[in-house]
Each structure stands twice: as C-alpha cells, then as structure tokens.
Write an enzyme that holds these catalytic residues in place. Structure first.
Site, PDB file in Angstrom:
ATOM      1  CB  CYS A 210       6.511  -4.806  15.610  1.00 11.90           C
ATOM      2  SG  CYS A 210       8.154  -4.297  15.101  1.00 11.90           S
TER       3      CYS A 210
ATOM      4  CB  CYS B 129       3.263  -3.953  13.070  1.00 12.62           C
ATOM      5  SG  CYS B 129       3.374  -3.599  11.312  1.00 12.62           S
TER       6      CYS B 129
ATOM      7  CB  CYS C  29       0.627   4.102  11.641  1.00 11.97           C
ATOM      8  SG  CYS C  29       0.993   5.787  11.326  1.00 11.97           S
TER       9      CYS C  29
ATOM     10  CB  CYS D  26       3.019   6.828   3.737  1.00 11.08           C
ATOM     11  SG  CYS D  26       3.531   5.501   4.827  1.00 11.08           S
TER      12      CYS D  26
ATOM     13  CB  CYS E  59       7.570  -6.452   7.837  1.00 13.38           C
ATOM     14  SG  CYS E  59       9.001  -5.858   8.773  1.00 13.38           S
TER      15      CYS E  59
ATOM     16  CD  GLU F 219      -2.820  -1.431   2.189  1.00 10.80           C
ATOM     17  OE1 GLU F 219      -3.991  -1.780   2.028  1.00 10.80           O
ATOM     18  OE2 GLU F 219      -2.273  -1.396   3.281  1.00 10.80           O
TER      19      GLU F 219
ATOM     20  CG  LEU G 299      12.509   4.323  21.619  1.00 14.22           C
ATOM     21  CD1 LEU G 299      13.808   3.665  21.191  1.00 14.22           C
ATOM     22  CD2 LEU G 299      12.779   5.750  22.111  1.00 14.22           C
ATOM     23  CG  HIS G 300       7.277   1.167  19.094  1.00 17.20           C
ATOM     24  ND1 HIS G 300       6.491   2.231  18.731  1.00 17.20           N
ATOM     25  CD2 HIS G 300       7.725   0.632  17.924  1.00 17.20           C
ATOM     26  CE1 HIS G 300       6.462   2.325  17.408  1.00 17.20           C
ATOM     27  NE2 HIS G 300       7.208   1.378  16.898  1.00 17.20           N
TER      28      HIS G 300
ATOM     29  CD  GLU H 264      13.524  -1.701   9.201  1.00 12.90           C
ATOM     30  OE1 GLU H 264      12.771  -1.396  10.124  1.00 12.90           O
ATOM     31  OE2 GLU H 264      14.316  -0.880   8.687  1.00 12.90           O
TER      32      GLU H 264
HETATM   33  N1  SAH Z   1       9.306  -0.856   9.445  1.00 11.22           N
HETATM   34  C1  SAH Z   1       9.535   0.501   9.717  1.00 11.22           C
HETATM   35  C2  SAH Z   1       8.653   1.445   8.940  1.00 11.22           C
HETATM   36  C3  SAH Z   1       7.187   1.102   8.787  1.00 11.22           C
HETATM   37  S1  SAH Z   1       6.099   1.223  10.148  1.00 11.22           S
HETATM   38  C4  SAH Z   1       9.428   0.780  11.199  1.00 11.22           C
HETATM   39  O1  SAH Z   1       8.963  -0.063  11.930  1.00 11.22           O
HETATM   40  O2  SAH Z   1       9.857   1.853  11.594  1.00 11.22           O
HETATM   41  C5  SAH Z   1       5.791   2.951  10.418  1.00 11.22           C
HETATM   42  C6  SAH Z   1       5.438   3.252  11.891  1.00 11.22           C
HETATM   43  O3  SAH Z   1       4.127   2.772  12.235  1.00 11.22           O
HETATM   44  C7  SAH Z   1       6.395   2.578  12.845  1.00 11.22           C
HETATM   45  O4  SAH Z   1       6.794   3.417  13.883  1.00 11.22           O
HETATM   46  C8  SAH Z   1       5.547   1.445  13.365  1.00 11.22           C
HETATM   47  O5  SAH Z   1       6.038   0.954  14.554  1.00 11.22           O
HETATM   48  C9  SAH Z   1       4.184   2.083  13.468  1.00 11.22           C
HETATM   49  N2  SAH Z   1       3.099   1.115  13.590  1.00 11.22           N
HETATM   50  C10 SAH Z   1       3.073  -0.160  13.172  1.00 11.22           C
HETATM   51  N3  SAH Z   1       1.890  -0.741  13.484  1.00 11.22           N
HETATM   52  C11 SAH Z   1       1.149   0.203  14.111  1.00 11.22           C
HETATM   53  C12 SAH Z   1      -0.170   0.227  14.640  1.00 11.22           C
HETATM   54  N4  SAH Z   1      -0.962  -0.832  14.581  1.00 11.22           N
HETATM   55  N5  SAH Z   1      -0.607   1.366  15.176  1.00 11.22           N
HETATM   56  C13 SAH Z   1       0.189   2.468  15.210  1.00 11.22           C
HETATM   57  N6  SAH Z   1       1.430   2.502  14.712  1.00 11.22           N
HETATM   58  C14 SAH Z   1       1.913   1.390  14.165  1.00 11.22           C
HETATM   59 FE1  SF4 Z   2       8.015  -4.405  10.260  1.00 11.99          FE
HETATM   60 FE2  SF4 Z   2       7.887  -1.831  10.987  1.00 11.99          FE
HETATM   61 FE3  SF4 Z   2       5.718  -3.447  11.185  1.00 11.99          FE
HETATM   62 FE4  SF4 Z   2       7.794  -3.780  12.848  1.00 11.99          FE
HETATM   63  S1  SF4 Z   2       6.448  -1.973  12.715  1.00 11.99           S
HETATM   64  S2  SF4 Z   2       6.691  -5.423  11.749  1.00 11.99           S
HETATM   65  S3  SF4 Z   2       9.511  -3.302  11.493  1.00 11.99           S
HETATM   66  S4  SF4 Z   2       6.741  -2.837   9.309  1.00 11.99           S
END
Ligand code: SAH
Ligand code: SF4
Length: 384
Positions: A117, A120, A346, A106, A113, A93, A227-228, A173
């Site tokens: 995480c 995600c 996101c 974006c 990926c 997307e 970071l999270h 990523e």
């Molecule tokens: N893989 C990379 C870039 C893509 S994700 C990364 O992790 O940085 C872009 C952002 O969205 C990241 O900070 C990710 O952690 C966040 N993200 C992923 N899933 C999410 C969700 N369900 N709600 C809010 N943010 C989320």
């Molecule tokens: Fe991959 Fe970024 Fe999603 Fe983590 S948050 S699974 S690194 S796309």
C-alpha cells in the site's frame, strides 16, 4: 539428534495429538497448555502436576520458545513496543496499548508485506516471509508474561491478565499467511490458553476476499477492513490489491462475513491523506459505498514516513470528514495516535534491526525477487 518440537507451534488439537503420540491422555495436553499459555512457564521441570516421566519425555523432545526480543521501548503515553527477531536479519514489531479498561496487543503476522500500500512503510519494505505459529502466538506469550513480570507477577503464578484484546494490525497481511494466523487465533480463543472472546480479537485485512470467506468458516473473529478510498480508481492507486478484488466484491464479502461474525458490524479503517482521499466529496461517496454494509468507521490520521511523499490531513479536515459520515448515521471514531515517540504508530512499524540502513537492503531484495518472481512481486499479490 532430531530437532526439538516447539510447543508454541501447536494449536489445542495438535497438542492433544502430540501428547497422544507420547502415550498421554488429552487432559494432560490441557494441563500442559495451561502451564505454557496461562502461567508462562517454559521449563518442563517446573510443571509440577505433570508426572515426572512425562516431564522427562518432554525435556528430550520438545521446547517452549518464543522469538527473541531485540529491543523493548516504552513511550511516554505508556505504549510499549518490542522489536522481535525472526531470524535472517528480519525483525517484526509488537505493540501494547494500555487503556483504562483494557490492554490491547497489536500483533504482526509477516515480515514485510507484499500488498505494498502506498501509505504503509511495512509495504515499502517488500515481503520477506510468513511468520510461523510460534512467532505469531509467541508475541502474545512474550508480551503477556513480560507485562506481568513488570507488575511483579512471577511466571507460574496466576497473575492478573494484562492483555484483554488482540488486534492483528501489525506488520503484514494476516490473510496472506492464513494457516499460521488461524492456528494462532485458535490458541487465543481457547479456554485452556488465553480464553479471549471472539469479539475481543480483531483481524485487519486489506481485503483478500476468498480468505475472508474462509476465515468466516474456520475462525470468525471481529473483522476490520482497510478501505482508505471511496471508489475503485482511488483505491487501485492506494491499495494495489484492489485491482484484483474491487470494492463492489469487497462490500459483498463484508456482508457475507457478517453472517458469521461475533459482532454485527465491520470496522472500516480509513487512513486520512491530505488532498488524496479526504474531501467532503470522498466522504459522501463513502456513505453511498457502504450503504448496504453494517459498519463503523475508524479514521486513522496518516503517520508520515520519509519515503512516502504523502501528508497527514489536518485535524479540521479530519473532523469535517468524520462529521459527514456520522451525520449519515455511521458511527465514526478518529484513532488517537499513540506511541509516536517510539515509532509505534500505525504504519510506522518498519521492523529494521535498529539502524535504517536495512531499508536499502530490503529494497535490493525486492528488486531481486521481482526479477525472480515477476514484476508484480511486492505490488499485486497473486492468490492461488
Ligand atoms: N495488513 C493489514 C493489517 C496491518 S495494517 C491491513 O492492511 O489491514 C493496520 C492498519 O494501519 C491498516 O488499516 C493500514 O492500512 C493502516 N496503516 C498502514 N500504514 C499507515 C500509516 N502510515 N498511517 C496510518 N495508518 C496506516
Ligand atoms: Fe500490507 Fe496492510 Fe501495509 Fe497494506 S497496509 S502494505 S496490506 S501491512
């Protein structure tokens, strides 16, 4: 017959080399690149200031082809999302977010990926494959000229620039698809292509430390780090890559990156998860953690999806958390959730081809890959 070369796969230096092979001078490559990336023209015949002989040579050997668009949705808030076909049942997307003074695209860099995480939905699909350069830059190419078309500018006309900023925050990523990502970045920055300044292109990473160092040397754009969590135990459970690259090393890598970065701060993204990482104590621990890194915080209210079992922190909690950070002198913003109604927020970028039965197939694929490549596949990424 040999396959046609897709010119969207070539960065500026490679296009010069390619034209050289055809017996053409470097300035021809620049002209060609402007036709493609600045005017959105894919038909060589329409590139009127190129010699007829060159146009004929190109027609037999090359093409300009972005991946196909499967669907195109516009949210009530103006956010526009395209679902892009990257073959073999994979889709990614691309999301355009219009704001008063800028238009941000974006972009995705991988189908699925492998970092996986916990919060995600892209990660939950497992990893399918890396996108090619034409699939990455093709998202910008397609979106820029589709947006111009919607505003009434035909291809070939020097229309008004629609996309002023790019964030690599879509699916995947980016630093685990390093070469293709960097090639696409070089095109974004090139004056004969999109001419974006390095400050207007942001790459977001979950913290692939060696590749952050490499990026600082090869193409230092603005950096966002996901970071999270405020300590290693918590981050290990949310971002499995942390077991390989823990926080102290990540902070040091951010400091090193800043020596080469176009901005004098790193943006830390922090997904707000109810009862998981959102207490006052976490906020205070975070202040300590980042003490030596010039940074800004972007708090992202978690966008829930069914399989996650996680909840979004409530707004009062998010504000209280933000207040602790900003009282400690850290610039903190709370990301507005946009495009909710079209699943473009996101972490909601799932990329299934229309129906969600594909999630099931992906889960099966992940199990199959785990058998093939080991139990860690889709969990912790091994970097060689
Ligand atoms: N893989 C990379 C870039 C893509 S994700 C990364 O992790 O940085 C872009 C952002 O969205 C990241 O900070 C990710 O952690 C966040 N993200 C992923 N899933 C999410 C969700 N369900 N709600 C809010 N943010 C989320
Ligand atoms: Fe991959 Fe970024 Fe999603 Fe983590 S948050 S699974 S690194 S796309």
């Amino acid at each position: 017959m040999t396959a046609l070369v897709n010119l969207l796969d070539l960065d500026p230096a490679q296009l010069i080399a390619y034209c050289g092979e055809l017996g053409e001078k470097p300035f021809r490559a620049k002209q060609l690149q402007r036709w493609i990336h600045q005017f959105g023209v894919s038909d060589f015949e329409a590139m009127t200031d190129l010699a007829k002989s060159l146009r004929e040579k190109l027609s037999g050997r090359a093409k300009v082809e972005a991946p196909a668009v499967i669907s195109d949705h516009i949210s009530t808030d103006g956010t526009r999302k395209w679902l892009i076909d990257v073959g073999q049942g994979n889709a990614v997307e691309t999301v355009f977010i219009p704001e008063e003074t800028r238009g941000t695209l974006c972009i995705s860099t991988q189908a699925g990926c492998a970092v996986n995480c916990r919060f995600c939905s892209t990660g939950k699909q497992g990893f399918s494959r890396n996108l090619t350069v034409s699939e990455i830059i093709g998202q910008l190419w397609m979106a820029e000229f589709e947006l111009r078309k919607s505003k009434g500018f035909a291809a070939g006309q020097k229309g008004e620039r629609q996309i002023t900023n790019v964030v690599m925050m879509g699916m995947g990523e980016p630093l685990l698809n390093f070469e293709q990502t960097v090639t696409a970045l070089k095109l974004m920055l090139d004056d004969n292509a999109y001419g974006l300044s390095r400050r207007r292109v942001t790459l977001s990473t979950s913290g692939v430390i060696p590749k952050m160092d490499q990026l600082s040397q090869e193409c230092a754009v603005a950096l966002a780090v996901s970071l999270h969590a405020s300590n290693d135990a918590l981050r290990d459970s949310l971002v499995p890559l942390n077991k390989k690259y823990p926080l102290a090393y990540l902070m040091a890598a951010c400091r090193r990156y800043l020596e080469f970065a176009p901005r004098d701060f790193v943006t830390f993204e922090y997904c707000m998860l109810d009862g998981v990482n959102d207490t006052d104590e976490h906020a205070r621990e975070l202040v300590e953690l980042v003490r030596t890194v010039p940074c800004k915080f972007n708090l992202i209210p978690f966008n829930p999806f069914p399989e996650s079992g996680l909840k979004r922190s409530n707004n009062i909690r998010i504000k209280a958390f933000a207040h602790i950070l900003s009282s400690a002198g850290l610039v903190t913003t709370i990301r507005k959730t946009r495009g909710d109604d079209i699943d473009a927020a996101c972490g909601q970028l799932a990329g299934e081809v229309q129906d969600r039965t594909r999630v099931q197939e992906r889960m099966q694929k992940q199990v199959e890959y785990q058998k093939k490549f080991g139990a860690n596949f889709g969990r912790i990424v091994e970097i060689t």
